[in-house]
Motif scaffolding. Structure first.
Motif, PDB file in Angstrom:
ATOM      1  N   GLU A 117       0.836  -1.207   0.000  1.00 23.56           N
ATOM      2  CA  GLU A 117       0.000   0.000   0.000  1.00 23.56           C
ATOM      3  C   GLU A 117       0.867   1.252   0.000  1.00 23.56           C
ATOM      4  N   ASP A 118       1.942   1.221   0.777  1.00 30.52           N
ATOM      5  CA  ASP A 118       2.853   2.361   0.832  1.00 30.52           C
ATOM      6  C   ASP A 118       3.511   2.585  -0.526  1.00 30.52           C
ATOM      7  N   VAL A 119       3.931   1.516  -1.174  1.00 30.95           N
ATOM      8  CA  VAL A 119       4.554   1.630  -2.501  1.00 30.95           C
ATOM      9  C   VAL A 119       3.560   2.207  -3.501  1.00 30.95           C
ATOM     10  N   ALA A 120       2.304   1.747  -3.450  1.00 30.72           N
ATOM     11  CA  ALA A 120       1.280   2.251  -4.367  1.00 30.72           C
ATOM     12  C   ALA A 120       1.015   3.741  -4.123  1.00 30.72           C
ATOM     13  N   LEU A 121       0.939   4.138  -2.853  1.00 29.66           N
ATOM     14  CA  LEU A 121       0.701   5.543  -2.525  1.00 29.66           C
ATOM     15  C   LEU A 121       1.868   6.404  -2.997  1.00 29.66           C
TER      16      LEU A 121
ATOM     17  N   ALA B 109      -4.279  16.380  -1.746  1.00 28.12           N
ATOM     18  CA  ALA B 109      -5.395  16.075  -0.840  1.00 28.12           C
ATOM     19  C   ALA B 109      -6.288  14.994  -1.431  1.00 28.12           C
ATOM     20  N   LYS B 110      -6.526  15.038  -2.744  1.00 30.78           N
ATOM     21  CA  LYS B 110      -7.351  14.020  -3.404  1.00 30.78           C
ATOM     22  C   LYS B 110      -6.691  12.646  -3.311  1.00 30.78           C
ATOM     23  N   ILE B 111      -5.405  12.564  -3.595  1.00 24.42           N
ATOM     24  CA  ILE B 111      -4.705  11.281  -3.558  1.00 24.42           C
ATOM     25  C   ILE B 111      -4.728  10.701  -2.147  1.00 24.42           C
ATOM     26  N   ILE B 112      -4.429  11.524  -1.151  1.00 22.55           N
ATOM     27  CA  ILE B 112      -4.407  11.050   0.236  1.00 22.55           C
ATOM     28  C   ILE B 112      -5.806  10.642   0.682  1.00 22.55           C
ATOM     29  N   SER B 113      -6.792  11.464   0.360  1.00 18.19           N
ATOM     30  CA  SER B 113      -8.169  11.171   0.754  1.00 18.19           C
ATOM     31  C   SER B 113      -8.662   9.871   0.119  1.00 18.19           C
ATOM     32  N   GLU B 114      -8.366   9.694  -1.156  1.00 17.27           N
ATOM     33  CA  GLU B 114      -8.765   8.462  -1.861  1.00 17.27           C
ATOM     34  C   GLU B 114      -8.079   7.245  -1.228  1.00 17.27           C
ATOM     35  N   PHE B 115      -6.813   7.402  -0.894  1.00 19.03           N
ATOM     36  CA  PHE B 115      -6.061   6.311  -0.263  1.00 19.03           C
ATOM     37  C   PHE B 115      -6.685   5.940   1.080  1.00 19.03           C
ATOM     38  N   ILE B 116      -7.056   6.934   1.866  1.00 18.13           N
ATOM     39  CA  ILE B 116      -7.666   6.682   3.174  1.00 18.13           C
ATOM     40  C   ILE B 116      -9.002   5.962   3.012  1.00 18.13           C
ATOM     41  N   LYS B 117      -9.797   6.379   2.015  1.00 10.36           N
ATOM     42  CA  LYS B 117     -11.099   5.740   1.792  1.00 10.36           C
ATOM     43  C   LYS B 117     -10.943   4.281   1.389  1.00 10.36           C
ATOM     44  N   THR B 118      -9.945   3.977   0.563  1.00 12.84           N
ATOM     45  CA  THR B 118      -9.791   2.593   0.097  1.00 12.84           C
ATOM     46  C   THR B 118      -9.136   1.694   1.146  1.00 12.84           C
ATOM     47  N   THR B 119      -8.174   2.208   1.906  1.00 13.26           N
ATOM     48  CA  THR B 119      -7.472   1.356   2.875  1.00 13.26           C
ATOM     49  C   THR B 119      -8.070   1.401   4.265  1.00 13.26           C
ATOM     50  N   LYS B 120      -8.651   2.523   4.639  1.00 23.68           N
ATOM     51  CA  LYS B 120      -9.206   2.749   5.981  1.00 23.68           C
ATOM     52  C   LYS B 120      -8.163   2.465   7.073  1.00 23.68           C
ATOM     53  N   LYS B 121      -6.887   2.777   6.753  1.00 18.43           N
ATOM     54  CA  LYS B 121      -5.813   2.471   7.691  1.00 18.43           C
ATOM     55  C   LYS B 121      -5.039   3.682   8.170  1.00 18.43           C
ATOM     56  N   THR B 122      -5.223   4.801   7.602  1.00 14.25           N
ATOM     57  CA  THR B 122      -4.419   5.958   7.967  1.00 14.25           C
ATOM     58  C   THR B 122      -5.333   7.160   8.156  1.00 14.25           C
ATOM     59  N   SER B 123      -4.750   8.274   8.543  1.00 13.71           N
ATOM     60  CA  SER B 123      -5.551   9.486   8.725  1.00 13.71           C
ATOM     61  C   SER B 123      -4.697  10.712   8.453  1.00 13.71           C
ATOM     62  N   ILE B 124      -5.391  11.794   8.185  1.00 10.70           N
ATOM     63  CA  ILE B 124      -4.724  13.076   7.979  1.00 10.70           C
ATOM     64  C   ILE B 124      -4.579  13.732   9.343  1.00 10.70           C
ATOM     65  N   LYS B 125      -3.389  14.229   9.619  1.00  9.97           N
ATOM     66  CA  LYS B 125      -3.156  14.925  10.892  1.00  9.97           C
ATOM     67  C   LYS B 125      -3.467  16.411  10.750  1.00  9.97           C
ATOM     68  N   ALA B 126      -2.835  17.044   9.775  1.00  9.76           N
ATOM     69  CA  ALA B 126      -3.007  18.485   9.563  1.00  9.76           C
ATOM     70  C   ALA B 126      -2.334  18.858   8.253  1.00  9.76           C
ATOM     71  N   GLY B 127      -2.421  20.118   7.913  1.00  8.19           N
ATOM     72  CA  GLY B 127      -1.773  20.600   6.702  1.00  8.19           C
ATOM     73  C   GLY B 127      -1.310  22.031   6.877  1.00  8.19           C
ATOM     74  N   LEU B 128      -0.504  22.440   5.951  1.00 11.70           N
ATOM     75  CA  LEU B 128      -0.019  23.811   5.924  1.00 11.70           C
ATOM     76  C   LEU B 128      -0.252  24.298   4.501  1.00 11.70           C
ATOM     77  N   LEU B 129      -1.061  25.335   4.349  1.00 10.86           N
ATOM     78  CA  LEU B 129      -1.385  25.859   3.029  1.00 10.86           C
ATOM     79  C   LEU B 129      -1.023  27.337   3.000  1.00 10.86           C
TER      80      LEU B 129
END
Length: 177
Positions: free
Chosen positions: A39-43, A94-114
């Protein structure tokens, strides 16, 4: 006194992280706990394909790199395993990370800096829901073209009405003659 190789490696890592903080518009912190190697390699492959720098970094080094410019915005979020995405395409990341979280349900977003401002996980999710740049440009072009097309339609309708009036006048004159 000469520095140990480990210290030199950490200083180089901090310098590289600091450069990434300075060069990129957005930074997204994620908790990568529980992700399999596949999963990490795919991400990472998705991130690399999108031109996003994604890496796992030690919290202390991230804190030092971020605090070197006087900012301590991330300090509260640098707990537990942390992966960080550096990008100038915040919506795409954000889209890539969000999609990854939805499919794996194993990780989460902590915060961001924009653009130098701290955003929470909900804000990063909101970024992920924005349309892509191409869609936004298409919508803008449509909004700009709409008044011109309305004007063209109005002109066409006026010409049609004028032609109808001229034709009626011609018919009346032919009927009288």
């Amino acid at each position: 006194m000469e520095k140990k190789p480990q210290v030199l490696a950490k200083e180089a890592e901090v310098a590289e992280l600091q450069q990434l903080f300075n060069e990129n518009q957005a930074v997204i912190l994620t908790d990568y706990r529980g992700i399999s190697v596949a999963e990490d390699v795919a991400l990472r492959a998705k991130m690399r394909a999108a031109g996003i720098e994604y890496r796992v970094a030690k919290n202390t080094l991230l804190k030092i790199a971020n605090n070197n410019d006087g900012s301590s915005l991330f300090d509260d979020y640098l707990k537990g395993p942390t992966a960080v995405a550096f990008t100038n395409q915040p919506v795409e990341a954000a889209k890539i990370i969000s999609e990854f979280i939805k499919t794996t349900k194993k990780t989460s977003i902590k915060a961001g800096l924009l653009d130098g401002k701290l955003i929470n996980a909900a804000d990063v999710e909101a970024l992920a829901k924005l349309p892509s740049r191409e869609v936004l440009l298409g919508q803008l072009a449509g909004m700009l073209a709409q008044p011109m097309s309305s004007f063209a339609g109005s002109c066409t309708a006026l010409l049609r009405q004028f032609a109808t009036v001229v034709d009626k006048v011609r018919e009346q004159k032919e009927a009288v003659a």
